[in-house]
Design a protein around this motif. Structure first.
Motif, mmCIF file in Angstrom:
data_model
loop_
_atom_site.group_PDB
_atom_site.id
_atom_site.type_symbol
_atom_site.label_atom_id
_atom_site.label_comp_id
_atom_site.label_asym_id
_atom_site.label_seq_id
_atom_site.Cartn_x
_atom_site.Cartn_y
_atom_site.Cartn_z
ATOM 1 N N ASP A 187 98.120 -21.022 8.282
ATOM 2 C CA ASP A 187 97.461 -20.559 9.502
ATOM 3 C C ASP A 187 98.166 -19.277 9.941
ATOM 4 N N ASN A 188 97.587 -18.155 9.564
ATOM 5 C CA ASN A 188 98.224 -16.860 9.789
ATOM 6 C C ASN A 188 97.840 -16.304 11.155
ATOM 7 N N ASN A 189 98.855 -16.140 12.002
ATOM 8 C CA ASN A 189 98.614 -15.617 13.341
ATOM 9 C C ASN A 189 99.145 -14.196 13.504
ATOM 10 N N GLY A 190 99.210 -13.473 12.412
ATOM 11 C CA GLY A 190 99.633 -12.077 12.473
ATOM 12 C C GLY A 190 101.080 -11.928 12.910
ATOM 13 N N VAL A 191 101.293 -11.063 13.899
ATOM 14 C CA VAL A 191 102.654 -10.790 14.370
ATOM 15 C C VAL A 191 103.268 -11.995 15.075
ATOM 16 N N SER A 245 111.371 -31.544 -4.660
ATOM 17 C CA SER A 245 112.231 -30.374 -4.708
ATOM 18 C C SER A 245 111.424 -29.089 -4.735
ATOM 19 N N SER A 246 110.284 -29.109 -5.426
ATOM 20 C CA SER A 246 109.468 -27.907 -5.508
ATOM 21 C C SER A 246 108.535 -27.786 -4.318
ATOM 22 N N SER A 247 108.250 -28.896 -3.667
ATOM 23 C CA SER A 247 107.285 -28.869 -2.570
ATOM 24 C C SER A 247 107.870 -28.272 -1.317
ATOM 25 N N ALA A 248 109.171 -28.138 -1.247
ATOM 26 C CA ALA A 248 109.789 -27.703 -0.012
ATOM 27 C C ALA A 248 109.603 -26.228 0.257
ATOM 28 N N SER A 249 109.054 -25.502 -0.681
ATOM 29 C CA SER A 249 108.830 -24.087 -0.434
ATOM 30 C C SER A 249 107.356 -23.758 -0.603
ATOM 31 N N PRO A 250 106.832 -22.825 0.176
ATOM 32 C CA PRO A 250 105.412 -22.495 0.093
ATOM 33 C C PRO A 250 105.099 -21.802 -1.203
ATOM 34 N N SER A 251 103.831 -21.799 -1.568
ATOM 35 C CA SER A 251 103.409 -21.111 -2.772
ATOM 36 C C SER A 251 103.578 -19.607 -2.586
ATOM 37 N N LYS A 252 103.589 -18.895 -3.721
ATOM 38 C CA LYS A 252 103.761 -17.454 -3.629
ATOM 39 C C LYS A 252 102.666 -16.795 -2.819
ATOM 40 N N SER A 253 101.443 -17.321 -2.976
ATOM 41 C CA SER A 253 100.317 -16.747 -2.234
ATOM 42 C C SER A 253 100.495 -16.920 -0.743
ATOM 43 N N ALA A 254 101.084 -18.070 -0.375
ATOM 44 C CA ALA A 254 101.269 -18.323 1.055
ATOM 45 C C ALA A 254 102.300 -17.361 1.624
ATOM 46 N N VAL A 255 103.328 -17.075 0.861
ATOM 47 C CA VAL A 255 104.357 -16.169 1.347
ATOM 48 C C VAL A 255 103.789 -14.769 1.497
ATOM 49 N N ARG A 256 102.970 -14.361 0.538
ATOM 50 C CA ARG A 256 102.386 -13.020 0.638
ATOM 51 C C ARG A 256 101.537 -12.878 1.884
ATOM 52 N N LYS A 257 100.778 -13.961 2.180
ATOM 53 C CA LYS A 257 99.906 -13.898 3.354
ATOM 54 C C LYS A 257 100.709 -13.802 4.644
ATOM 55 N N SER A 258 101.892 -14.419 4.622
ATOM 56 C CA SER A 258 102.699 -14.405 5.835
ATOM 57 C C SER A 258 103.328 -13.025 6.062
ATOM 58 N N LYS A 286 88.244 -36.654 4.949
ATOM 59 C CA LYS A 286 88.092 -35.264 5.366
ATOM 60 C C LYS A 286 88.801 -35.021 6.700
ATOM 61 N N LYS A 287 88.693 -35.989 7.611
ATOM 62 C CA LYS A 287 89.326 -35.854 8.924
ATOM 63 C C LYS A 287 90.843 -35.751 8.787
ATOM 64 N N THR A 288 91.428 -36.580 7.935
ATOM 65 C CA THR A 288 92.879 -36.550 7.744
ATOM 66 C C THR A 288 93.316 -35.231 7.122
ATOM 67 N N LEU A 289 92.551 -34.743 6.166
ATOM 68 C CA LEU A 289 92.891 -33.460 5.548
ATOM 69 C C LEU A 289 92.835 -32.326 6.568
ATOM 70 N N GLU A 290 91.862 -32.364 7.442
ATOM 71 C CA GLU A 290 91.746 -31.322 8.463
ATOM 72 C C GLU A 290 92.925 -31.360 9.432
ATOM 73 N N ASP A 291 93.498 -32.541 9.633
ATOM 74 C CA ASP A 291 94.667 -32.673 10.505
ATOM 75 C C ASP A 291 95.947 -32.190 9.806
ATOM 76 N N LEU A 292 96.071 -32.536 8.511
ATOM 77 C CA LEU A 292 97.309 -32.217 7.793
ATOM 78 C C LEU A 292 97.328 -30.800 7.228
ATOM 79 N N VAL A 293 96.223 -30.384 6.636
ATOM 80 C CA VAL A 293 96.151 -29.045 6.020
ATOM 81 C C VAL A 293 94.878 -28.357 6.512
ATOM 82 N N PRO A 294 94.817 -27.986 7.792
ATOM 83 C CA PRO A 294 93.574 -27.470 8.400
ATOM 84 C C PRO A 294 92.967 -26.272 7.687
ATOM 85 N N GLU A 295 93.785 -25.388 7.143
ATOM 86 C CA GLU A 295 93.248 -24.186 6.490
ATOM 87 C C GLU A 295 92.987 -24.402 4.997
ATOM 88 N N GLY A 296 93.297 -25.587 4.507
ATOM 89 C CA GLY A 296 93.103 -25.815 3.079
ATOM 90 C C GLY A 296 92.457 -27.144 2.758
#
Length: 309
Positions: A123-127, A296-309, A89-99
């Motif tokens: 980790d969405n910080n708005g503007v 090759s597919s991992s290099a881009s964020p998921s569609k949901s992540a892009v929408r959130k950004s 759990k600790k490693t996951l919190e370091d690597l993917v804190p929001e997921g």
């Protein structure tokens, strides 16, 4: 005169009878001699010993034949751990804190031979922009098989192919390959940059073989919407830390020590038969299929992540 002639005839008849009896006696003796000779010719060492098969040699003699069934050493590991539980759990919190709590297990028709789990973090910080991270862990176990060979040898071949594939991703820049020590039987990190419309991604693909199991871990990060690009060295350290935990989890799931350095080395290793199966069992269909290039597919964020950004 007549009596003398009769006596001569009887004498001649007696003589002929004697000669006929003599001929018959000789004729009767010949088959007995032949039978004796035939019996004597069958005697000798031509009879095979009990339990031995015999084969006819070119010169007419017979020789024992020995046929041994081909064998292959058994695979060391017979199962895989739950992929979503291979990292702490600790490693996951370091690597993917929001997921860290949103691991998604991949589908598999044979979880004992093939499994995966992935996490997304935004980790969405708005503007001020957002930090995106993606982690994927894939496990593939090979069984030993007389046709394909020992499980660890099959795993070695697949490991080498995974490292090679990670270096040939379309659009990859600044590709670097770094061997790792103390992680399974063999391990490497492949690093590169990948420019996408969302931002510049720093990709880390770490691959390790432990006995007859290959662990592939993809970890990438990007600063989106003007956020700073993450440091590649930091991402590499985090990925390697997670890889060690996965390797230890594989060993532990099979009753072995949690140490990360277990496993025979090289395709010609003679260590404990590493497993993949598989001993004498042919690998499952799911294990025989090489997974698609996840890097090759991992290099881009998921569609949901892009929408959130």
């Amino acid at each position: 005169m007549q009596r003398a002639a009769q006596r001569d005839d009887r004498a001649q008849q007696d003589q002929r009878a004697k000669r006929l009896r003599h001929a018959l006696v000789c004729a009767a003796a010949v088959p007995a001699v032949l039978i004796t000779a035939a019996c004597s010719s069958d005697s000798g060492d031509s009879k095979a010993k009990p339990g031995e098969e015999t084969t006819q040699s070119a010169d007419g003699g017979s020789q024992p034949s020995a046929s041994a069934s081909p064998t292959v050493r058994a695979a060391a590991y017979q199962k895989l751990p739950d992929p979503c539980s291979t990292v702490s759990k600790k490693t996951l919190e370091d690597l993917v804190p929001e997921g860290a709590k949103s691991g998604k297990k991949g589908s598999s028709d044979d979880p004992s031979s093939r499994s995966s789990c992935s996490w997304n973090s935004l980790d969405n910080n708005g503007v001020k922009g957002s930090q995106f991270r993606w982690l994927n862990i894939s496990l593939l176990r090979f069984d030993s098989d007389t046709a394909r060979g020992a499980g660890d040898e099959q795993a070695h071949t697949y490991y080498a192919q995974q490292v090679k594939d990670a270096q040939s991703v379309d659009g990859a820049k600044n590709v670097k390959v770094v061997p790792l020590s103390g992680t399974g039987a063999e391990a490497s990190t492949v690093r590169y940059d990948l420019k996408k419309k969302e931002g510049l991604f720093k990709q880390q693909t770490v691959v390790a073989r432990v006995e007859n199991v290959v662990v592939s871990l993809d970890y990438n990060g990007a600063g989106l919407a003007g956020e700073k690009t993450p440091d590649a060295d930091d991402l590499a350290k985090d990925a390697q830390k997670a890889l060690k935990e996965v390797v230890a989890a594989v060993s532990s799931a099979n009753g072995g020590s949690a140490g990360a350095g277990s496993g025979s080395t090289g395709s010609g290793s003679t260590g404990s038969a590493s497993p993949s199966d598989p001993a004498s069992k042919s690998p499952s269909k799911s294990a025989s299929k090489a997974p698609s290039k996840s890097s090759s597919s991992s290099a881009s964020p998921s569609k949901s992540a892009v929408r959130k950004s």
